[in-house]
Design an enzyme around this catalytic site. Structure first.
Site, PDB file in Angstrom:
ATOM      1  N   SER A  52       1.098  -1.040   0.368  1.00 12.54           N
ATOM      2  CA  SER A  52      -0.006  -0.132   0.100  1.00 12.54           C
ATOM      3  C   SER A  52       0.698   1.121   0.275  1.00 12.54           C
ATOM      4  O   SER A  52       0.192   2.498  -1.037  1.00 12.54           O
ATOM      5  CB  SER A  52      -1.365  -0.043   0.757  1.00 12.54           C
ATOM      6  OG  SER A  52      -1.817  -1.125   0.813  1.00 12.54           O
TER       7      SER A  52
ATOM      8  N   THR B 105      -5.868  -3.166   7.832  1.00 17.04           N
ATOM      9  CA  THR B 105      -5.411  -4.381   7.124  1.00 17.04           C
ATOM     10  C   THR B 105      -5.998  -5.843   8.020  1.00 17.04           C
ATOM     11  O   THR B 105      -6.271  -5.453   9.312  1.00 17.04           O
ATOM     12  CB  THR B 105      -4.660  -4.681   6.068  1.00 17.04           C
ATOM     13  OG1 THR B 105      -4.892  -5.872   5.405  1.00 17.04           O
ATOM     14  CG2 THR B 105      -2.877  -4.621   6.483  1.00 17.04           C
TER      15      THR B 105
ATOM     16  N   LYS C 201     -10.027  -4.992  10.763  1.00 18.47           N
ATOM     17  CA  LYS C 201     -11.130  -4.559  10.150  1.00 18.47           C
ATOM     18  C   LYS C 201     -11.982  -4.465  10.906  1.00 18.47           C
ATOM     19  O   LYS C 201     -12.626  -3.615  10.819  1.00 18.47           O
ATOM     20  CB  LYS C 201     -11.317  -5.231   8.771  1.00 18.47           C
ATOM     21  CG  LYS C 201      -9.706  -4.856   7.820  1.00 18.47           C
ATOM     22  CD  LYS C 201     -10.644  -5.424   6.062  1.00 18.47           C
ATOM     23  CE  LYS C 201      -9.352  -5.195   5.442  1.00 18.47           C
ATOM     24  NZ  LYS C 201      -8.915  -6.333   4.121  1.00 18.47           N
TER      25      LYS C 201
ATOM     26  N   ASP D 208     -13.336  -2.459   0.297  1.00 14.14           N
ATOM     27  CA  ASP D 208     -12.880  -3.590  -0.636  1.00 14.14           C
ATOM     28  C   ASP D 208     -14.548  -4.334  -1.400  1.00 14.14           C
ATOM     29  O   ASP D 208     -13.961  -4.529  -1.953  1.00 14.14           O
ATOM     30  CB  ASP D 208     -12.758  -4.869   0.669  1.00 14.14           C
ATOM     31  CG  ASP D 208     -11.729  -4.964   1.173  1.00 14.14           C
ATOM     32  OD1 ASP D 208     -10.566  -4.168   1.098  1.00 14.14           O
ATOM     33  OD2 ASP D 208     -11.464  -5.441   2.672  1.00 14.14           O
TER      34      ASP D 208
ATOM     35  N   SER E 112     -12.845 -10.065   5.608  1.00 15.36           N
ATOM     36  CA  SER E 112     -12.871  -9.199   3.787  1.00 15.36           C
ATOM     37  C   SER E 112     -14.412 -10.569   3.626  1.00 15.36           C
ATOM     38  O   SER E 112     -14.762  -9.964   2.230  1.00 15.36           O
ATOM     39  CB  SER E 112     -11.567  -9.728   3.544  1.00 15.36           C
ATOM     40  OG  SER E 112     -11.532 -11.167   3.650  1.00 15.36           O
TER      41      SER E 112
ATOM     42  N   LEU F 186      -7.745 -13.956  -2.961  1.00 11.47           N
ATOM     43  CA  LEU F 186      -7.277 -12.181  -2.605  1.00 11.47           C
ATOM     44  C   LEU F 186      -6.408 -11.943  -2.433  1.00 11.47           C
ATOM     45  O   LEU F 186      -5.996 -11.268  -2.226  1.00 11.47           O
ATOM     46  CB  LEU F 186      -8.260 -11.648  -1.233  1.00 11.47           C
ATOM     47  CG  LEU F 186      -9.919 -12.387  -0.921  1.00 11.47           C
ATOM     48  CD1 LEU F 186     -10.491 -10.468  -0.164  1.00 11.47           C
ATOM     49  CD2 LEU F 186     -10.845 -12.115  -2.846  1.00 11.47           C
TER      50      LEU F 186
ATOM     51  N   TYR G  76      -2.529 -11.322  -2.830  1.00 10.91           N
ATOM     52  CA  TYR G  76      -1.610 -10.622  -4.380  1.00 10.91           C
ATOM     53  C   TYR G  76      -1.149 -11.332  -4.843  1.00 10.91           C
ATOM     54  O   TYR G  76       0.307 -11.009  -5.629  1.00 10.91           O
ATOM     55  CB  TYR G  76      -2.343  -9.133  -4.432  1.00 10.91           C
ATOM     56  CG  TYR G  76      -1.261  -8.761  -2.880  1.00 10.91           C
ATOM     57  CD1 TYR G  76      -1.832  -8.481  -2.147  1.00 10.91           C
ATOM     58  CD2 TYR G  76       0.153  -8.481  -3.270  1.00 10.91           C
ATOM     59  CE1 TYR G  76      -1.335  -7.827  -0.968  1.00 10.91           C
ATOM     60  CE2 TYR G  76       0.555  -7.742  -2.277  1.00 10.91           C
ATOM     61  CZ  TYR G  76       0.080  -7.246  -1.697  1.00 10.91           C
ATOM     62  OH  TYR G  76       1.196  -6.387  -0.310  1.00 10.91           O
TER      63      TYR G  76
ATOM     64  N   GLY H 156      -5.427 -11.549  -6.197  1.00 14.76           N
ATOM     65  CA  GLY H 156      -5.666 -10.521  -5.399  1.00 14.76           C
ATOM     66  C   GLY H 156      -5.226  -8.995  -5.585  1.00 14.76           C
ATOM     67  O   GLY H 156      -5.704  -8.002  -5.352  1.00 14.76           O
TER      68      GLY H 156
HETATM   69  P1  NDP Z   1      -9.364 -12.240   8.882  1.00 17.36           P
HETATM   70  O1  NDP Z   1      -8.112 -12.213   9.474  1.00 17.36           O
HETATM   71  O2  NDP Z   1     -10.512 -11.400   9.074  1.00 17.36           O
HETATM   72  O3  NDP Z   1     -10.166 -13.949   8.178  1.00 17.36           O
HETATM   73  C1  NDP Z   1      -9.380 -15.033   7.950  1.00 17.36           C
HETATM   74  C2  NDP Z   1     -10.330 -15.836   7.736  1.00 17.36           C
HETATM   75  O4  NDP Z   1      -8.791 -17.391   6.973  1.00 17.36           O
HETATM   76  C3  NDP Z   1     -10.972 -16.513   8.813  1.00 17.36           C
HETATM   77  O5  NDP Z   1     -12.037 -17.144   8.562  1.00 17.36           O
HETATM   78  C4  NDP Z   1      -9.899 -17.860   9.250  1.00 17.36           C
HETATM   79  O6  NDP Z   1     -11.258 -18.651   9.907  1.00 17.36           O
HETATM   80  C5  NDP Z   1      -9.006 -18.171   7.842  1.00 17.36           C
HETATM   81  N1  NDP Z   1      -8.463 -19.050   8.048  1.00 17.36           N
HETATM   82  C6  NDP Z   1      -6.792 -19.116   8.353  1.00 17.36           C
HETATM   83  N2  NDP Z   1      -6.587 -19.940   8.255  1.00 17.36           N
HETATM   84  C7  NDP Z   1      -6.635 -20.661   7.487  1.00 17.36           C
HETATM   85  C8  NDP Z   1      -6.822 -21.885   7.230  1.00 17.36           C
HETATM   86  N3  NDP Z   1      -5.317 -22.469   7.537  1.00 17.36           N
HETATM   87  N4  NDP Z   1      -7.637 -22.856   6.342  1.00 17.36           N
HETATM   88  C9  NDP Z   1      -9.199 -22.158   5.989  1.00 17.36           C
HETATM   89  N5  NDP Z   1      -9.156 -20.846   6.807  1.00 17.36           N
HETATM   90  C10 NDP Z   1      -7.836 -20.300   7.129  1.00 17.36           C
HETATM   91  O7  NDP Z   1      -8.906 -11.888   7.141  1.00 17.36           O
HETATM   92  P2  NDP Z   1      -9.490 -11.009   6.171  1.00 17.36           P
HETATM   93  O8  NDP Z   1     -10.432 -11.607   5.651  1.00 17.36           O
HETATM   94  O9  NDP Z   1      -8.954  -9.479   6.753  1.00 17.36           O
HETATM   95  O10 NDP Z   1      -7.921 -10.873   5.491  1.00 17.36           O
HETATM   96  C11 NDP Z   1      -7.898 -12.425   4.946  1.00 17.36           C
HETATM   97  C12 NDP Z   1      -6.919 -12.389   2.917  1.00 17.36           C
HETATM   98  O11 NDP Z   1      -7.412 -11.778   2.058  1.00 17.36           O
HETATM   99  C13 NDP Z   1      -5.514 -12.411   4.026  1.00 17.36           C
HETATM  100  O12 NDP Z   1      -4.720 -12.916   2.848  1.00 17.36           O
HETATM  101  C14 NDP Z   1      -5.882 -10.857   2.852  1.00 17.36           C
HETATM  102  O13 NDP Z   1      -4.503 -10.160   2.653  1.00 17.36           O
HETATM  103  C15 NDP Z   1      -7.080 -10.389   1.519  1.00 17.36           C
HETATM  104  N6  NDP Z   1      -7.392  -9.637   1.631  1.00 17.36           N
HETATM  105  C16 NDP Z   1      -6.443  -9.255   0.089  1.00 17.36           C
HETATM  106  C17 NDP Z   1      -7.277  -7.938  -0.451  1.00 17.36           C
HETATM  107  C18 NDP Z   1      -6.906  -7.456  -1.539  1.00 17.36           C
HETATM  108  O14 NDP Z   1      -7.384  -6.036  -1.868  1.00 17.36           O
HETATM  109  N7  NDP Z   1      -6.163  -8.313  -2.178  1.00 17.36           N
HETATM  110  C19 NDP Z   1      -8.501  -6.898   0.504  1.00 17.36           C
HETATM  111  C20 NDP Z   1      -8.521  -7.900   1.593  1.00 17.36           C
HETATM  112  C21 NDP Z   1      -7.449  -8.849   1.740  1.00 17.36           C
HETATM  113  P3  NDP Z   1     -11.000 -19.397  11.410  1.00 17.36           P
HETATM  114  O15 NDP Z   1     -12.152 -18.251  11.111  1.00 17.36           O
HETATM  115  O16 NDP Z   1     -11.486 -20.372  12.013  1.00 17.36           O
HETATM  116  O17 NDP Z   1     -10.016 -19.057  12.260  1.00 17.36           O
END
Ligand code: NDP
Length: 263
Positions: A18, A65, A69, A105, A128, A209, A211, A230
């Site tokens: 960013s 991020t 969020k 997002d 996200s 998502l 990148y 992403g």
């Molecule tokens: P959060 O931390 O809010 O959520 C992460 C989710 O991933 C949870 O549901 C978690 O499950 C799940 N998870 C984590 N590890 C595993 C695994 N090994 N197997 C299965 N499920 C898993 O993250 P965000 O939603 O903010 O972001 C998620 C991803 O998206 C990141 O990689 C981020 O970099 C990317 N992103 C990219 C964007 C872009 O512009 N390209 C924008 C926003 C995000 P549980 O609830 O069980 O812990």
């Protein structure tokens, strides 16, 4: 020229691109904005107070991020637009001395889709995933959600998504499959390989998502499925955020062009 500070809160945050793309826009549009913005990485300890950190650092705007969020949503004095519905904020700005939160997002993701879809499966239930579910439902898709743990799923149920179990997934097909989990960051698959292969067989697009390339996208590609990472979403949500940082003096399309040229 007046200097103004911006940044991106996260933990970890070093990997974030960013600052590169926002600083390019601040330099390009300094004259039009009437100030030079400087955009930093902001590593935030997990227990931090986001509003206090924003104000103490003297920021004029920030992105948020992983994993802040949902916490940012609660920290705002006011939340506007689709962020109100999805309970997740990725853009903070000061408006009339109030900390105001937006979510770019949601639309940022939707703008990157090059095709239309009847239904989608979202893997993951974090910040996200909430944004994407709200936007896709608004756009008229049937949205299903699977997450490895059950605690976060009530939100999606109330929104109108279908909550899927592993057994359900075996019997279903989805045109669009989106990996919003952070599994790819650790080079892991969000679901068992054989189950993913079965889902990919009847799908039109696999979207991750993250990148960079990921083993999720590699698997989909190996099965002849169209894939998207992403990067486009990163640039799209960032350019929509920049429009807010510029108080609409720079359109997201102008910001996007600069960001694409430096990424
Ligand atoms: P959060 O931390 O809010 O959520 C992460 C989710 O991933 C949870 O549901 C978690 O499950 C799940 N998870 C984590 N590890 C595993 C695994 N090994 N197997 C299965 N499920 C898993 O993250 P965000 O939603 O903010 O972001 C998620 C991803 O998206 C990141 O990689 C981020 O970099 C990317 N992103 C990219 C964007 C872009 O512009 N390209 C924008 C926003 C995000 P549980 O609830 O069980 O812990």
């Amino acid at each position: 020229m007046v200097l103004k500070s911006f940044g991106v809160f996260g933990n970890p945050i070093k990997h974030s691109k960013s600052p590169l793309i926002h600083n390019a826009c601040f330099i390009t549009y300094a004259k039009r904005l009437g100030f030079l913005g400087h955009y930093h990485h902001l590593l935030l300890p997990l227990e931090s107070d986001i509003k206090a950190s924003f104000l103490n650092l003297g920021l004029c705007g920030a992105n948020v991020t992983l994993p802040f969020k949902e916490k940012a949503f609660k920290a705002c004095d006011r939340v506007k637009g689709i962020a109100k519905k999805c309970g997740s904020v990725n853009t903070l700005i000061l408006e009339n001395n109030e900390l105001v939160g937006y979510n770019t997002d949601a639309l940022g993701f939707y703008y990157t889709l090059k095709d239309t879809f009847k239904n989608a499966l979202i893997l993951g239930a974090g910040g996200s995933a909430k944004a994407l579910a709200c936007e896709l439902l608004e756009q008229g898709l049937e949205v299903s959600v699977f997450n490895r743990s059950k605690e976060k799923l009530d939100f999606f149920k109330q929104l109108g998504c279908d909550i899927r179990s592993l057994e359900d997934l075996l019997e279903s097909s989805f045109e669009l499959i989106i990996n919003t989990t952070s599994a790819s960051l650790n080079n892991e698959l969000p679901l068992a390989k054989e189950l993913l292969k079965a889902l990919f067989k009847n799908s039109k697009l696999a979207y991750d998502l993250m990148y960079n390339t990921s083993i999720f996208l590699d698997l989909a590609h190996s099965m002849g499925l169209e894939i998207q990472d992403g990067k486009d979403m990163l640039l799209m949500q960032a350019s929509l955020s920049f429009e807010y940082f510029s108080h609409s003096k720079v359109s997201y399309k102008e910001a996007l062009e600069i960001m694409q040229s430096v990424f």
